[in-house]
Write a protein that holds these residues in place. Structure first.
Motif, PDB file in Angstrom:
ATOM      1  N   UNK A   1       1.126  -1.098  -0.070  1.00 51.30           N
ATOM      2  CA  UNK A   1       0.512   0.495  -0.376  1.00 51.30           C
ATOM      3  C   UNK A   1       0.895   1.325   0.248  1.00 51.30           C
ATOM      4  N   UNK A   2       1.971   1.466   0.718  1.00 52.69           N
ATOM      5  CA  UNK A   2       2.693   2.553   1.127  1.00 52.69           C
ATOM      6  C   UNK A   2       3.870   2.821  -0.573  1.00 52.69           C
ATOM      7  N   UNK A   3       3.907   1.840  -1.436  1.00 52.16           N
ATOM      8  CA  UNK A   3       4.592   1.860  -2.145  1.00 52.16           C
ATOM      9  C   UNK A   3       4.675   3.016  -3.320  1.00 52.16           C
ATOM     10  N   UNK A   4       3.035   3.388  -3.535  1.00 55.08           N
ATOM     11  CA  UNK A   4       3.443   4.756  -4.676  1.00 55.08           C
ATOM     12  C   UNK A   4       3.897   5.891  -3.435  1.00 55.08           C
TER      13      UNK A   4
ATOM     14  N   UNK B   1       0.728   6.565   6.570  1.00 53.53           N
ATOM     15  CA  UNK B   1      -0.781   6.351   5.664  1.00 53.53           C
ATOM     16  C   UNK B   1      -1.119   4.999   5.293  1.00 53.53           C
ATOM     17  N   UNK B   2      -0.345   4.680   5.036  1.00 55.34           N
ATOM     18  CA  UNK B   2      -0.705   2.839   4.216  1.00 55.34           C
ATOM     19  C   UNK B   2      -1.098   2.723   5.410  1.00 55.34           C
ATOM     20  N   UNK B   3      -1.272   2.458   7.079  1.00 53.29           N
ATOM     21  CA  UNK B   3      -2.336   2.079   7.441  1.00 53.29           C
ATOM     22  C   UNK B   3      -3.601   2.734   8.116  1.00 53.29           C
ATOM     23  N   UNK B   4      -3.391   4.067   8.030  1.00 55.92           N
ATOM     24  CA  UNK B   4      -5.041   4.710   7.078  1.00 55.92           C
ATOM     25  C   UNK B   4      -5.395   4.345   6.353  1.00 55.92           C
ATOM     26  N   UNK B   5      -4.754   3.803   5.490  1.00 56.31           N
ATOM     27  CA  UNK B   5      -5.628   3.296   3.935  1.00 56.31           C
ATOM     28  C   UNK B   5      -6.002   1.473   4.553  1.00 56.31           C
TER      29      UNK B   5
ATOM     30  N   UNK C   1      -6.739   0.382   6.991  1.00 54.80           N
ATOM     31  CA  UNK C   1      -7.568   0.544   8.002  1.00 54.80           C
ATOM     32  C   UNK C   1      -8.970   0.815   7.458  1.00 54.80           C
ATOM     33  N   UNK C   2      -8.980   2.011   6.459  1.00 53.73           N
ATOM     34  CA  UNK C   2     -10.299   2.305   5.948  1.00 53.73           C
ATOM     35  C   UNK C   2     -10.488   1.197   5.063  1.00 53.73           C
ATOM     36  N   UNK C   3      -9.962  -0.008   4.369  1.00 54.76           N
ATOM     37  CA  UNK C   3     -10.963  -1.630   3.904  1.00 54.76           C
ATOM     38  C   UNK C   3     -10.194  -1.972   5.021  1.00 54.76           C
ATOM     39  N   UNK C   4     -10.690  -2.312   6.106  1.00 52.33           N
ATOM     40  CA  UNK C   4     -10.444  -3.234   7.110  1.00 52.33           C
ATOM     41  C   UNK C   4      -9.630  -4.039   7.113  1.00 52.33           C
ATOM     42  N   UNK C   5      -8.393  -3.878   7.152  1.00 53.03           N
ATOM     43  CA  UNK C   5      -7.502  -5.226   7.066  1.00 53.03           C
ATOM     44  C   UNK C   5      -6.301  -4.156   7.993  1.00 53.03           C
TER      45      UNK C   5
ATOM     46  N   UNK D   1      -6.925  -9.490  -0.382  1.00 52.18           N
ATOM     47  CA  UNK D   1      -4.803  -9.226  -1.556  1.00 52.18           C
ATOM     48  C   UNK D   1      -5.725  -7.892  -2.968  1.00 52.18           C
ATOM     49  N   UNK D   2      -7.527  -7.574  -3.152  1.00 44.85           N
ATOM     50  CA  UNK D   2      -7.630  -7.020  -3.761  1.00 44.85           C
ATOM     51  C   UNK D   2      -8.575  -5.168  -2.886  1.00 44.85           C
ATOM     52  N   UNK D   3      -8.369  -5.859  -1.404  1.00 36.88           N
ATOM     53  CA  UNK D   3      -8.476  -4.736  -0.706  1.00 36.88           C
ATOM     54  C   UNK D   3      -6.960  -3.970  -0.263  1.00 36.88           C
ATOM     55  N   UNK D   4      -6.741  -4.537   0.245  1.00 37.60           N
ATOM     56  CA  UNK D   4      -4.815  -4.286  -0.471  1.00 37.60           C
ATOM     57  C   UNK D   4      -4.851  -3.662  -1.493  1.00 37.60           C
ATOM     58  N   UNK D   5      -4.925  -4.173  -2.768  1.00 34.12           N
ATOM     59  CA  UNK D   5      -5.209  -3.237  -4.132  1.00 34.12           C
ATOM     60  C   UNK D   5      -5.377  -1.582  -4.155  1.00 34.12           C
ATOM     61  N   UNK D   6      -6.797  -2.569  -3.671  1.00 32.26           N
ATOM     62  CA  UNK D   6      -8.017  -0.801  -3.452  1.00 32.26           C
ATOM     63  C   UNK D   6      -6.996  -0.069  -3.001  1.00 32.26           C
TER      64      UNK D   6
END
Ligand code: ADP
Ligand code: MG
Length: 233
Positions: free
Chosen positions: A104-107, A121-125, A127-131, A147-152
């Motif tokens: 998630x943090x890569x970009x 910031x990656x942890x925030x996102x 959390x938003x997708x429930x992971x 995995x798809x939620x990580x990608x989102x």
């Protein structure tokens, strides 16, 4: 947000000349949630790749946020992509040896944001997708839906204006597909424009407008009636 006028695209090989898009006219407003349907080979991915500035087109005009997207250098194309667009793919496209949070943090790494801030910031996102609890797992330790939620989350982290998703539920079972579409709906509720390619009617009916592609042309364009969701099982 997106204006296509008479977009044409052909693929040429030594032996064949294949006209895939034969004059596509399409407007998508900021904040819309649109699905694109059509049989296999009808040009859905070709169209999405043009919208995502991953591929160019032969003729016509494409405007993204009023900017003409045409004959861009690699550098300009990358600039507009980074500024406007997030991608989600059928096969998730996560890096296998990186954890969920690292993926998630890569970009943000490419935006030269320092490590601690990236993780935060990656942890925030996530959390938003429930992971939140899955941050340190590798992709092969997670289900397809996870995995798809990580990608989102990875697609959202650059705060794009538009998310393009090419058959994002194509590799998922029905319930997991609905869960992913629910996340997309929440993303759209926050004002992000969403364009989802699918060949499943019940998935398309969870968007707000369905565009149909047939033989390189738009053959249908319907607003989804409220309540007409999840009919097929
Ligand atoms: P869809 O996503 O709707 O299944 P695509 O846009 O992937 O369709 O492909 C449309 C047609 O263009 C197909 O016949 C496919 O084989 C062809 N095609 C796609 N990409 C290429 C390419 N890079 N070179 C040659 N032909 C291609
Ligand atoms: Mg495709």
């Amino acid at each position: 947000m997106i204006q296509l006028s008479q977009i044409r695209k052909s693929y040429h090989t030594e032996y064949t000349h294949l006209e895939v898009l034969k004059g596509i006219d399409l407007n998508i407003e900021a904040g819309e949630f649109v699905s694109i349907m059509g049989s296999s080979g009808s040009g859905k991915s070709t169209l999405l790749n043009i919208l995502g500035i991953l591929d160019d087109y032969d003729s016509g005009e494409y405007r993204l946020d009023n900017k003409l997207i045409q004959d861009l250098s690699q550098k300009q194309a990358a600039h507009y992509r980074n500024q406007f667009i997030g991608f989600v793919f059928q096969s998730f496209n996560l890096l296998p040896f990186k954890t969920a949070i690292e993926n998630v943090a890569l970009p943000l790494y490419y935006q030269k944001i320092e490590r601690k801030k990236r993780q935060e910031i990656a942890m925030e996102y996530l959390t938003r997708v429930g992971l939140r609890d899955w941050a340190d797992h590798l992709p092969n330790q997670m289900s397809g839906g996870q995995q798809q939620r990580v990608a989102i989350a990875r697609a959202l982290i650059t705060q794009p204006k538009v998310i393009l998703a090419d058959e994002p539920t194509g590799a998922l079972d029905t319930q997991t597909s609905y869960d992913v579409m629910k996340i997309f709906k929440e993303v759209n509720d926050q004002g992000i424009t969403l364009i989802v390619v699918t060949h499943e009617n019940d998935i398309a009916n969870m968007s707000k407008r369905v565009i149909r592609l047939t033989d390189g042309l738009i053959s249908g364009n319907e607003t989804v009636q409220v309540g007409k969701t999840q009919s097929a099982q």
